[in-house]
Design an enzyme around this catalytic site. Structure first.
Site, mmCIF file in Angstrom:
data_model
loop_
_atom_site.group_PDB
_atom_site.id
_atom_site.type_symbol
_atom_site.label_atom_id
_atom_site.label_comp_id
_atom_site.label_asym_id
_atom_site.label_seq_id
_atom_site.Cartn_x
_atom_site.Cartn_y
_atom_site.Cartn_z
ATOM 1 N N SER A 147 0.844 -1.199 0.000
ATOM 2 C CA SER A 147 0.000 0.000 0.000
ATOM 3 C C SER A 147 0.876 1.245 0.000
ATOM 4 C CB SER A 147 -0.889 0.028 1.247
ATOM 5 O OG SER A 147 -0.167 0.481 2.388
ATOM 6 N N ASP A 148 0.321 2.332 -0.518
ATOM 7 C CA ASP A 148 0.958 3.613 -0.257
ATOM 8 C C ASP A 148 0.790 3.903 1.230
ATOM 9 O OD1 ASP A 148 2.278 5.996 -0.617
ATOM 10 O OD2 ASP A 148 1.069 6.629 -2.333
ATOM 11 N N TRP A 149 1.630 4.773 1.752
ATOM 12 C CA TRP A 149 1.672 5.009 3.195
ATOM 13 C C TRP A 149 0.388 5.704 3.654
ATOM 14 C CZ3 TRP A 149 5.372 2.555 1.241
ATOM 15 C CH2 TRP A 149 6.491 2.125 1.960
#
Length: 715
Positions: A233-235
């Site tokens: 995932s993106d942060w």
């Protein structure tokens, strides 16, 4: 033991707690390991232009060491401007070496989102408005990274085209547009480049968050694309435990350091223990992580064979210079104003704040702790030496509060998933001071032999989390340029930026040079081009319209909206809009001049058709008719004469960069295959080719077509 059998054996030995520790952040840039089984944490790092500074493991604060100064490479747009897959491979190789040398396992790069409009704040990280150009460069880039036992993590899937409301905006995109524009390079990245990792985007796509979308990740990526890599995932891109667990996402990362509260941490453990979710869902994720670790030689005796890497060395700095040199774009050169002749020159004026500005340490997650950065003024002084007097004037005042959000690293990083108040970054400028600086610049321009204005944008405008409102140059630069050109009509204008800008003074300027943020040797490369030590060969990887409102998504009000944005323009993105509508633009896609001239001739095509393949073998001659060595990018565009569905006027389908000595002539050979002529059929749910007449064009840009022929396909 076979890898898959080994993976299942290890998974069977792991406890639920150990498995969960492996699938979410246990540090800001790492997952948890399992020491008793010899499974290390997976260590990640930004980004596409260099290896980011080291932070405290559980605090958004640089660790303060002096051992993490890194090489700074040209941004994605600059790399794309080279139109050179060999340089893309080199770029990946040196980045991979630097990541491994810094002890990293996953490099969060490349960024390959399509530049849908000129206003996206993160466009400077991306490559192009054209999916074929992105594919041609991202595949070797990924291969180069992964040669070093480091995983590339291609990002951000998918249709991530604005920073406004970036954590929640729902992008509504039809299937054909997705397949032909926004997914194409990602598909190539994993099927041709074999990217070991992939990152989901923050936004929603057709109603589902990309980082946990079953349609996007489970159906498309895992089933249709048969991807067995690791999806990260993106942060802060995960919003629900059940959605994330049931999706094909493998690792949840976040900007917050309450790691046990991540959706795939304690909340997931609780739902498994309560029988709401099956542990088998976690086993799949762990299996994908273990497979990645095997590929990177991170486990057992294989660690002894793993490459060790190296960073911030002279060879990498040379690579940064090589890429920067080919990224410089000569937009205009009336009366052969460039290169500037140094013979007899005694005084030169450099005007503009971008002549002295450093860009590596701003911009969002791509910021770097660069070992050094050569500014344009430094580059010019190095090239000219001590016999020329170089005077500098600011010309305009940069007024922004960008430094304030970087003073407190913890504040910027920890809140980076929240909306950014533009007024807290971009400010108006004081009229009196601007007028004083303008007069100072004009007076200086009257007293010297040569004038170079160096302006453009900075990372108050090319910035993660914030889109631009328009393409107008900030800080009153247009009035300064107009005044300096009036004082000295021979003034050379240089724009340094990550996105297109309006140039209302373009007709008055004899020479215009454009440079994307070009890394640690950007100033050197620019100076070498300005004074003729390097012949420019860069081409625009995106169209420069006159105004942002010329761009269809902006016209339709479907850019920068909070809540949801509909891609009503469908395939009419970039030159696919402008060329099809025959709309005038400032500078077209693929445009870029040279200090020499090239002639095209004698294009021929041989067509071969079979039941499952179409092959068109092209040949043409190209000649350097000038007096200096140069590089030309032969661009091949294909269009369908009478399609049954809408198709753009033409689309880039191949290119080749050719180096020619003065008066040298070469034959260029290019092979086109079935994907060149296909489009995505909504009815058949696949790419198909229609029988009919197709145009094949060879040109120096999308609007400078030199040779054209037609072929018939009978499928």
């Amino acid at each position: 033991m076979q890898t898959e059998t080994w993976i299942q054996d290890i998974v069977s030995q792991l406890t639920l707690e150990e498995k969960i520790g492996m699938i979410h952040g246990n540090g800001l840039f790492r997952t948890g390991g399992v020491e008793r089984l010899g499974i290390p944490p997976l260590v990640m790092t930004d980004g596409p232009i260099g290896i980011r500074a080291d932070f405290e493991d559980q605090l958004w604060k640089p660790n303060g060491m002096t051992s993490d100064y890194t090489s700074y490479f040209p941004c994605g747009s600059a790399l794309a401007a080279t139109f050179n897959p060999k340089l893309a491979k080199l770029n990946g190789q040196v980045l991979g070496e630097e990541a491994r040398g810094r002890g990293k396992d996953v490099l969060l790069a490349p960024s390959i989102n399509i530049k849908r409009t000129p206003l996206c704040g993160r466009n400077f990280e991306y490559m192009s408005e054209d999916p074929y150009l992105v594919e041609a460069l991202c595949v070797p880039f990924i291969e180069g990274i992964q040669e070093n036992d480091v995983a590339a993590c291609v990002k951000h899937l998918a249709a991530n085209s604005q920073e406004t409301d970036r954590m929640a905006v729902d992008t509504i995109v039809d299937e054909r547009t997705l397949e032909e524009l926004y997914l194409k390079a990602f598909y190539a990245a994993i099927t041709k480049g074999r990217s070991y990792c992939m990152m989901g985007a923050y936004n929603k796509l057709n109603g589902e968050f990309c980082c946990s979308s079953k349609q996007l990740l489970n159906k498309l990526v895992r089933e249709d694309w048969n991807y067995d890599g690791t999806i990260i995932s993106d942060w802060g891109g995960v919003h629900d435990t059940i959605d994330a667990a049931e999706s094909a996402l493998d690792i949840e990362m976040d900007v917050h350091y309450e790691f046990s509260s991540h959706y795939l941490a304690e909340p997931l453990k609780k739902k498994v223990e309560e029988g709401i979710l099956e542990e088998a869902l976690i086993d799949k994720k762990v299996s994908n992580i273990l497979r990645l670790m095997k590929r990177l030689h991170m486990l057992g005796d294989e660690q002894e064979t793993r490459k060790s890497g190296i960073y911030s060395n002279m060879e990498h700095h040379q690579a940064a210079l090589d890429i920067a040199r080919e990224s410089v774009i000569l937009l205009k050169n009336e009366d052969d104003r460039l290169p500037i002749k140094t013979k007899g020159m005694r005084k030169i004026a450099i005007i503009g704040e971008n002549a002295i500005r450093i860009h590596s340490n701003k911009g969002g997650s791509s910021e770097l702790k660069a070992l050094y950065e050569t500014s344009p003024l430094l580059g010019i002084k190095k090239v000219l030496g001590g016999n020329v007097s170089v005077s500098y004037a600011k010309g305009y005042e940069v007024a922004d509060k960008l430094d304030s959000i970087y003073d407190d690293e913890e504040s910027w990083q920890a809140s980076s998933t929240q909306e950014v108040d533009i007024s807290s970054i971009r400010m108006g400028t004081k009229a009196e001071e601007q007028e004083r600086l303008r007069r100072e610049a004009v007076e200086l321009a009257k007293t010297v032999d040569e004038v170079i204005f160096i302006g453009g944008l900075n990372h108050a405008y090319d910035l993660e989390g914030v889109d631009r409102e328009d393409m107008i140059l900030p800080y009153g630069q247009d009035s300064v340029i107009e005044a300096v050109l009036e004082a000295n009509p021979n003034t050379v204008v240089v724009m340094i930026a990550g996105s297109p800008v309006e140039m209302p003074w373009a007709d008055k300027a004899k020479a215009i040079v454009y440079q994307y943020y070009a890394g640690m040797e950007g100033g050197t490369a620019l100076a070498e081009v300005l004074f003729g030590k390097v012949n420019p060969s860069g081409k625009l990887p995106e169209t420069f319209p006159y105004h942002a409102t010329d761009c269809l998504p902006v016209q339709l009000g479907e850019m920068g909206k909070p809540g949801y944005v509909t891609f009503k323009e469908e395939l009419k993105v970039g030159y696919r809009q402008y060329d099809t509508e025959q709309k005038e633009v400032a500078f077209c896609f693929g445009h870029g001049l040279s200090y020499t001239k090239f002639e095209y001739s004698d294009m021929k095509a041989t067509v071969t058709e079979s039941d499952d393949e179409v092959t068109v073998e092209l040949s043409l001659m190209i000649e350097n008719t000038g007096k200096v060595k140069g590089q030309e990018i032969v661009q091949i565009y294909v269009g369908s004469k009478n399609p049954s569905v809408f198709r753009p006027l033409h689309e880039l389908k191949a290119f080749q960069k050719v180096t020619l000595a003065p008066e040298e002539k070469k034959e260029v050979k290019i092979k086109l295959q079935k994907d060149t002529f296909s489009y995505y059929s909504m009815e058949e749910k696949q790419f198909i080719i229609e029988a009919g007449t197709y145009t094949i064009e060879a040109g120096s840009s999308s609007r400078d077509i030199r040779e054209c022929l037609t072929i018939e396909l009978h499928r």
